[in-house]
Motif scaffolding. Structure first.
Motif, PDB file in Angstrom:
ATOM      1  N   GLN A  75       0.847  -1.190   0.000  1.00  0.00           N
ATOM      2  CA  GLN A  75       0.000   0.000   0.000  1.00  0.00           C
ATOM      3  C   GLN A  75       0.891   1.252   0.000  1.00  0.00           C
ATOM      4  O   GLN A  75       1.284   1.762   1.047  1.00  0.00           O
ATOM      5  CB  GLN A  75      -0.920  -0.018   1.223  1.00  0.00           C
ATOM      6  N   TYR A  76       1.196   1.736  -1.209  1.00  0.00           N
ATOM      7  CA  TYR A  76       2.135   2.844  -1.342  1.00  0.00           C
ATOM      8  C   TYR A  76       1.669   4.108  -0.634  1.00  0.00           C
ATOM      9  O   TYR A  76       2.479   4.937  -0.210  1.00  0.00           O
ATOM     10  CB  TYR A  76       2.366   3.174  -2.823  1.00  0.00           C
ATOM     11  N   GLU A  77       0.353   4.267  -0.510  1.00  0.00           N
ATOM     12  CA  GLU A  77      -0.170   5.474   0.124  1.00  0.00           C
ATOM     13  C   GLU A  77       0.226   5.559   1.597  1.00  0.00           C
ATOM     14  O   GLU A  77       0.104   6.625   2.225  1.00  0.00           O
ATOM     15  CB  GLU A  77      -1.697   5.529  -0.018  1.00  0.00           C
ATOM     16  N   ARG A  78       0.726   4.469   2.148  1.00  0.00           N
ATOM     17  CA  ARG A  78       1.164   4.476   3.548  1.00  0.00           C
ATOM     18  C   ARG A  78       2.570   5.046   3.725  1.00  0.00           C
ATOM     19  O   ARG A  78       2.989   5.322   4.854  1.00  0.00           O
ATOM     20  CB  ARG A  78       1.129   3.052   4.114  1.00  0.00           C
ATOM     21  N   ALA A 104       9.865   8.025  -2.358  1.00  0.00           N
ATOM     22  CA  ALA A 104       9.083   8.573  -1.244  1.00  0.00           C
ATOM     23  C   ALA A 104      10.005   9.046  -0.121  1.00  0.00           C
ATOM     24  O   ALA A 104       9.784  10.106   0.474  1.00  0.00           O
ATOM     25  CB  ALA A 104       8.096   7.527  -0.725  1.00  0.00           C
ATOM     26  N   GLY A 173       2.731   1.197 -10.483  1.00  0.00           N
ATOM     27  CA  GLY A 173       3.279   2.205  -9.580  1.00  0.00           C
ATOM     28  C   GLY A 173       4.747   2.520  -9.765  1.00  0.00           C
ATOM     29  O   GLY A 173       5.279   3.392  -9.073  1.00  0.00           O
TER      30      GLY A 173
END
Length: 325
Positions: A75-78, A104, A173
């Motif tokens: 879950q890249y949004e984390r 990130a 992604g």
């Protein structure tokens, strides 16, 4: 000096010595704190490889090093929250795996050294400006070999009679560098290609395999990218159901695919520990060249071969570093 004063002075000196002495001595015994951020889960071999790499250098957790691991589980949004959490821990260095994770970290962390591994092309992926002098607060290792896709496809040709069409499964992604390289190699070998990239955190794998069936793919090459890594076991199960031969990267050998071949992520991450050691001892990460790590592994899964009706050629078995049966 009276005996009582002498005794008091000795006891005081002993207490100071045991407590670390001067502030300078206390600082010298400070245990370094290392963060570790992985885009997949703890079941992947990455974290254990990192710990082993540090252990090989004499680091013992809880004694002369502390490690703070975090896992995004695909879950890249984390990433922003996990990185903010690591920054608050006042770490000495952060180790990350994967291009998405490294980008990130580069964006979120400015005052802590960062060491990365498992980045296909650190320059193309906008992680560093230059491999020889990365600059900034990042450096690391890459296990990318531009010839890897060619060798994987050659193995599939050896193992699968009449192999003509290969499906390539990757991750939306990350950059297209790896899927483009694989596609170009396949086409140069006269193979037809079918490329498909799925998105985290819940990729439509059933839909992907419906496309593979519709387009009559002869084999599936699973790229060494985060979301397909997280779901490697499910991908292998769907491929076995459809009797579709697969080739994974070595880090996903436990998924149950037919073949696993490529440069070793595990070795790349163990080498990342060497860079962590150098930075902890005072090296400037921006001046440490990115290291290319390219030891190869070939694993053959005879259980899967039997399940999908493939007879593995003896020559392939002879070259295997490991045979699962």
């Amino acid at each position: 000096m009276r005996p009582t004063r002498i005794a008091f002075a000795i006891v005081t000196a002993l207490i100071v010595f045991l407590a670390g002495g001067s502030p300078e001595a206390q600082q010298a015994t400070k245990v370094p704190r290392v963060g570790f951020l992985n885009p997949v889960d703890r079941s992947a071999p990455h974290f254990e490889a990192f710990r082993q790499g540090l252990a090989d250098l004499g680091y013992v957790e809880g004694h002369n090093i502390a490690i703070e691991p975090r896992f995004a589980e695909g879950q890249y949004e984390r990433f922003p929250d996990l990185l903010a959490e690591l920054v608050r821990l006042n770490l000495d260095i952060i180790a990350v795996t994967g291009a998405v994770t490294a980008r990130a970290a580069k964006k979120a962390v400015k005052n802590i050294p960062i060491v990365f591994a498992v980045v296909v092309d650190p320059v193309a992926d906008n992680v560093v400006a230059n491999l020889e002098r990365p600059g900034g607060n990042l450096t690391g290792t890459t296990s990318f070999d531009p010839q890897q896709a060619k060798k994987q496809l050659e193995l599939l040709k050896e193992a699968i009679p009449g192999f003509k069409r290969v499906a390539l499964l990757g991750d939306q992604g990350v950059s297209e560098a790896l899927i483009k390289a694989s596609e170009a190699e396949a086409q140069a070998m006269g193979l037809q290609t079918l490329r498909l990239r799925v998105a985290a955190p819940n990729p439509d794998l059933e839909g992907a395999f419906a496309v593979f069936r519709q387009e009559h793919a002869d084999a599936l090459l699973i790229l060494e990218e985060p979301v397909v890594g997280v779901h490697a076991k499910r991908i292998a199960e769907l491929a076995a159901r459809d009797r579709l031969p697969t080739i994974f990267a070595p880090s996903r050998v436990g998924a149950g695919g037919l073949l696993a071949y490529g440069t070793s992520q595990v070795e790349s991450i163990r080498r990342m520990a060497v860079y962590v050691d150098k930075v902890l001892k005072g090296a400037n990460p921006g001046e440490l060249p990115v290291e290319r790590v390219t030891p190869y592994e070939l694993i053959v899964n005879l259980n899967t071969a039997r399940d999908i009706g493939i007879t593995m050629p003896p020559e392939v078995l002879k070259r295997a570093d490991r045979v699962i049966q």
